[in-house]
Design a protein around this motif. Structure first.
Motif, PDB file in Angstrom:
ATOM      1  N   THR A 264       0.841  -1.187   0.000  1.00  0.00           N
ATOM      2  CA  THR A 264       0.000   0.000   0.000  1.00  0.00           C
ATOM      3  C   THR A 264       0.884   1.248   0.000  1.00  0.00           C
ATOM      4  O   THR A 264       2.074   1.182   0.347  1.00  0.00           O
ATOM      5  N   MET A 265       0.291   2.383  -0.360  1.00  0.00           N
ATOM      6  CA  MET A 265       1.060   3.615  -0.323  1.00  0.00           C
ATOM      7  C   MET A 265       1.499   3.935   1.109  1.00  0.00           C
ATOM      8  O   MET A 265       2.611   4.419   1.337  1.00  0.00           O
ATOM      9  N   ALA A 266       0.645   3.646   2.089  1.00  0.00           N
ATOM     10  CA  ALA A 266       1.014   3.906   3.480  1.00  0.00           C
ATOM     11  C   ALA A 266       2.233   3.081   3.887  1.00  0.00           C
ATOM     12  O   ALA A 266       3.164   3.597   4.521  1.00  0.00           O
ATOM     13  N   GLN A 267       2.246   1.808   3.531  1.00  0.00           N
ATOM     14  CA  GLN A 267       3.393   0.965   3.868  1.00  0.00           C
ATOM     15  C   GLN A 267       4.651   1.456   3.162  1.00  0.00           C
ATOM     16  O   GLN A 267       5.747   1.455   3.736  1.00  0.00           O
ATOM     17  N   PHE A 268       4.507   1.873   1.927  1.00  0.00           N
ATOM     18  CA  PHE A 268       5.616   2.432   1.152  1.00  0.00           C
ATOM     19  C   PHE A 268       6.153   3.692   1.835  1.00  0.00           C
ATOM     20  O   PHE A 268       7.376   3.870   1.967  1.00  0.00           O
ATOM     21  N   ALA A 269       5.259   4.554   2.306  1.00  0.00           N
ATOM     22  CA  ALA A 269       5.673   5.791   2.969  1.00  0.00           C
ATOM     23  C   ALA A 269       6.390   5.502   4.283  1.00  0.00           C
ATOM     24  O   ALA A 269       7.364   6.181   4.634  1.00  0.00           O
ATOM     25  N   LEU A 270       5.933   4.496   5.012  1.00  0.00           N
ATOM     26  CA  LEU A 270       6.608   4.113   6.254  1.00  0.00           C
ATOM     27  C   LEU A 270       7.987   3.525   5.957  1.00  0.00           C
ATOM     28  O   LEU A 270       8.974   3.827   6.652  1.00  0.00           O
ATOM     29  N   ARG A 271       8.066   2.701   4.921  1.00  0.00           N
ATOM     30  CA  ARG A 271       9.366   2.102   4.568  1.00  0.00           C
ATOM     31  C   ARG A 271      10.349   3.181   4.130  1.00  0.00           C
ATOM     32  O   ARG A 271      11.551   3.078   4.405  1.00  0.00           O
ATOM     33  N   TRP A 272       9.846   4.218   3.436  1.00  0.00           N
ATOM     34  CA  TRP A 272      10.720   5.332   3.031  1.00  0.00           C
ATOM     35  C   TRP A 272      11.382   5.953   4.261  1.00  0.00           C
ATOM     36  O   TRP A 272      12.593   6.221   4.251  1.00  0.00           O
ATOM     37  N   ILE A 273      10.642   6.147   5.318  1.00  0.00           N
ATOM     38  CA  ILE A 273      11.196   6.715   6.548  1.00  0.00           C
ATOM     39  C   ILE A 273      12.262   5.795   7.132  1.00  0.00           C
ATOM     40  O   ILE A 273      13.340   6.238   7.547  1.00  0.00           O
ATOM     41  N   LEU A 274      11.980   4.503   7.148  1.00  0.00           N
ATOM     42  CA  LEU A 274      12.908   3.544   7.747  1.00  0.00           C
ATOM     43  C   LEU A 274      14.165   3.334   6.917  1.00  0.00           C
ATOM     44  O   LEU A 274      15.127   2.711   7.399  1.00  0.00           O
ATOM     45  N   MET A 275      14.206   3.866   5.711  1.00  0.00           N
ATOM     46  CA  MET A 275      15.426   3.794   4.914  1.00  0.00           C
ATOM     47  C   MET A 275      16.554   4.606   5.546  1.00  0.00           C
ATOM     48  O   MET A 275      17.729   4.407   5.229  1.00  0.00           O
ATOM     49  N   ALA A 278      19.194   6.615  10.945  1.00  0.00           N
ATOM     50  CA  ALA A 278      19.142   7.433  12.160  1.00  0.00           C
ATOM     51  C   ALA A 278      17.796   7.319  12.859  1.00  0.00           C
ATOM     52  O   ALA A 278      17.682   7.625  14.054  1.00  0.00           O
ATOM     53  N   VAL A 279      16.771   6.863  12.151  1.00  0.00           N
ATOM     54  CA  VAL A 279      15.426   6.726  12.720  1.00  0.00           C
ATOM     55  C   VAL A 279      15.396   5.519  13.654  1.00  0.00           C
ATOM     56  O   VAL A 279      15.793   4.419  13.276  1.00  0.00           O
ATOM     57  N   SER A 280      14.912   5.738  14.874  1.00  0.00           N
ATOM     58  CA  SER A 280      14.791   4.637  15.836  1.00  0.00           C
ATOM     59  C   SER A 280      13.448   3.939  15.709  1.00  0.00           C
ATOM     60  O   SER A 280      13.361   2.711  15.749  1.00  0.00           O
ATOM     61  N   THR A 281      12.384   4.727  15.580  1.00  0.00           N
ATOM     62  CA  THR A 281      11.041   4.166  15.439  1.00  0.00           C
ATOM     63  C   THR A 281      10.142   5.213  14.798  1.00  0.00           C
ATOM     64  O   THR A 281      10.378   6.407  14.914  1.00  0.00           O
ATOM     65  N   VAL A 282       9.117   4.734  14.113  1.00  0.00           N
ATOM     66  CA  VAL A 282       8.146   5.613  13.473  1.00  0.00           C
ATOM     67  C   VAL A 282       6.780   5.284  14.062  1.00  0.00           C
ATOM     68  O   VAL A 282       6.472   4.111  14.287  1.00  0.00           O
ATOM     69  N   ILE A 283       5.958   6.313  14.333  1.00  0.00           N
ATOM     70  CA  ILE A 283       4.756   6.084  15.142  1.00  0.00           C
ATOM     71  C   ILE A 283       3.465   6.479  14.406  1.00  0.00           C
ATOM     72  O   ILE A 283       2.802   7.456  14.771  1.00  0.00           O
ATOM     73  N   PRO A 284       3.069   5.715  13.388  1.00  0.00           N
ATOM     74  CA  PRO A 284       1.781   5.986  12.762  1.00  0.00           C
ATOM     75  C   PRO A 284       0.646   5.741  13.749  1.00  0.00           C
ATOM     76  O   PRO A 284       0.743   4.885  14.631  1.00  0.00           O
ATOM     77  N   GLY A 285      -0.427   6.498  13.590  1.00  0.00           N
ATOM     78  CA  GLY A 285      -1.601   6.253  14.406  1.00  0.00           C
ATOM     79  C   GLY A 285      -2.499   5.213  13.759  1.00  0.00           C
ATOM     80  O   GLY A 285      -2.337   4.860  12.590  1.00  0.00           O
ATOM     81  N   ALA A 286      -3.440   4.719  14.527  1.00  0.00           N
ATOM     82  CA  ALA A 286      -4.409   3.758  14.007  1.00  0.00           C
ATOM     83  C   ALA A 286      -5.700   3.910  14.783  1.00  0.00           C
ATOM     84  O   ALA A 286      -5.685   4.019  16.011  1.00  0.00           O
ATOM     85  N   LYS A 287      -6.813   3.924  14.054  1.00  0.00           N
ATOM     86  CA  LYS A 287      -8.125   4.034  14.687  1.00  0.00           C
ATOM     87  C   LYS A 287      -8.792   2.688  14.901  1.00  0.00           C
ATOM     88  O   LYS A 287      -9.800   2.598  15.590  1.00  0.00           O
ATOM     89  N   ASN A 288      -8.239   1.643  14.281  1.00  0.00           N
ATOM     90  CA  ASN A 288      -8.839   0.314  14.408  1.00  0.00           C
ATOM     91  C   ASN A 288      -7.777  -0.746  14.158  1.00  0.00           C
ATOM     92  O   ASN A 288      -6.638  -0.432  13.788  1.00  0.00           O
ATOM     93  N   ALA A 296       1.923  -2.127  10.692  1.00  0.00           N
ATOM     94  CA  ALA A 296       3.018  -2.990  11.157  1.00  0.00           C
ATOM     95  C   ALA A 296       3.762  -3.636   9.995  1.00  0.00           C
ATOM     96  O   ALA A 296       4.972  -3.882  10.079  1.00  0.00           O
ATOM     97  N   LEU A 297       3.068  -3.881   8.899  1.00  0.00           N
ATOM     98  CA  LEU A 297       3.699  -4.514   7.736  1.00  0.00           C
ATOM     99  C   LEU A 297       4.742  -3.609   7.079  1.00  0.00           C
ATOM    100  O   LEU A 297       5.554  -4.082   6.285  1.00  0.00           O
ATOM    101  N   GLY A 298       4.726  -2.325   7.406  1.00  0.00           N
ATOM    102  CA  GLY A 298       5.725  -1.419   6.848  1.00  0.00           C
ATOM    103  C   GLY A 298       7.148  -1.791   7.214  1.00  0.00           C
ATOM    104  O   GLY A 298       8.101  -1.399   6.534  1.00  0.00           O
ATOM    105  N   SER A 299       7.309  -2.567   8.280  1.00  0.00           N
ATOM    106  CA  SER A 299       8.639  -2.998   8.705  1.00  0.00           C
ATOM    107  C   SER A 299       9.171  -4.158   7.876  1.00  0.00           C
ATOM    108  O   SER A 299      10.386  -4.372   7.820  1.00  0.00           O
ATOM    109  N   SER A 300       8.279  -4.886   7.235  1.00  0.00           N
ATOM    110  CA  SER A 300       8.703  -6.133   6.591  1.00  0.00           C
ATOM    111  C   SER A 300       8.839  -6.057   5.076  1.00  0.00           C
ATOM    112  O   SER A 300       9.344  -6.988   4.456  1.00  0.00           O
ATOM    113  N   ILE A 301       8.399  -4.964   4.464  1.00  0.00           N
ATOM    114  CA  ILE A 301       8.508  -4.887   3.004  1.00  0.00           C
ATOM    115  C   ILE A 301       9.952  -4.585   2.606  1.00  0.00           C
ATOM    116  O   ILE A 301      10.754  -4.107   3.408  1.00  0.00           O
TER     117      ILE A 301
END
Length: 328
Positions: A264-275, A278-288, A296-301
């Motif tokens: 998904t685009m969201a997972q892609f955007a999270l993976r971009w940050i983890l590239m 220097a980033v220790s953790t990224v904290i997306p919100g979730a309503k459900n 969570a899958l953003g860590s595994s792509i």
């Protein structure tokens, strides 16, 4: 889920944390059942870092976290909270030992713990960064065993650079995403050199980088994306990363063509940050629960190719930077 060292604290945390603003308030209605389900799903997926604040729902977020962790039992994840925004007016002089102690005591009660893993000053006025007494007050809270570590959640790169001059600052929380790339220019390098953990917030630019919004999308009256587009309630950069909504929607379409078909685009955007290492953790919100699981899958792509990273940098420099780069 993959894990990274959290600065010099000796702790490791999940690459994808859980941002608990949405389960507290200012993101439209989120039922307590959905809030609990979202947090449980994140924890089930391997998340070990939770970020909240005493002002999210006037303590609602902290209390939900405490209840969920009590019900689950077992090893407690790393829970970070923030303090200072309860001040009214939100002014530098309010950041004093008595007030900080009172706020920390309230968070200790809300989170049902005897010591907070991490307390962060919550986007304080710029003057606070030039007051050593504020950081001495935080040191005193470590000495009496109320907190283990302290950090600062900042609005501007310059504030982050100033904050890490204080040797006791263990972490900096900052906005960084495809629409806000300036922290990578200098700040990340300095934070890594000093062993300071970096927590990335607003990773999806308030949902823009999910690719699910359009010109007809509407937001509830109590959603900051409806009431804070021009900074009416707090810093404008917290909403859509400060990018004009119409401009952002156009650029999202440019980004969409770079997203692999199996993510998904969201997972892609999270993976971009983890590239960025220097980033220790990224904290997306979730309503459900579904959103939490997808995050969570953003860590595994897989890693994003160098050529795609260059294309994303060019899109930022040409289309987004003129609106945000020098402001934050």
């Amino acid at each position: 889920m993959k894990y990274r060292e959290f600065g010099r604290t000796g702790r490791s945390v999940s690459e994808i944390g859980f941002g608990a603003w949405a389960i507290g308030g200012s993101w439209g209605d989120v039922s307590e059942a959905d809030a609990r389900a979202a947090l449980n799903a994140a924890l089930d997926a391997g998340t070990t870092f939770i970020d909240t604040a005493d002002i999210y729902g006037d303590g609602r977020s902290e209390r939900i976290i405490a209840d969920v962790l009590k019900a689950r039992g077992g090893e407690r994840p790393f829970v970070a909270t923030k303090t200072g925004r309860r001040l009214s007016p939100h002014a530098s002089e309010g950041y004093n030992k008595d007030n900080l102690t009172s706020f920390v005591d309230r968070s200790l009660e809300n989170l049902a713990t005897d010591c907070l893993d991490l307390v962060q000053l919550h986007c304080p006025p710029t003057e606070v960064y030039y007051r050593p007494d504020v950081f001495e007050a935080l040191e005193s809270l470590i000495k009496v065993g109320k907190i283990r570590n302290y950090g600062v959640s900042v609005e501007k790169v310059e504030e982050g650079l100033k904050a890490i001059e204080y040797p006791g600052v263990a972490s900096i929380q900052i906005i960084y995403n495809i629409f806000r790339q300036r922290p990578a220019d200098l700040f990340f390098r300095e934070a890594k050199r000093r062993g300071v953990a970096v927590i990335v917030r607003v990773p999806l630019a308030s949902g823009l980088l999910t690719g699910k919004m359009n010109a007809q999308t509407t937001f509830a009256a109590d959603d900051h994306r409806a009431f804070n587009r021009n900074g009416e309630a707090f810093d404008k950069g917290e909403t859509f990363s400060g990018v004009p909504y119409d401009v952002a929607l156009q650029v999202v379409e440019d980004i969409r063509r770079l997203v692999p078909g199996d993510v998904t685009m969201a997972q892609f955007a999270l993976r971009w940050i983890l590239m960025n290492e220097a980033v220790s953790t990224v904290i997306p919100g979730a309503k459900n629960a579904d959103q939490a699981n997808a995050n969570a899958l953003g860590s595994s792509i897989g890693e994003i190719s160098p050529s795609t990273m260059e294309e994303l940098k060019a899109i930022y420099e040409n289309r987004i930077a003129p609106h945000v780069h020098q402001l934050w």
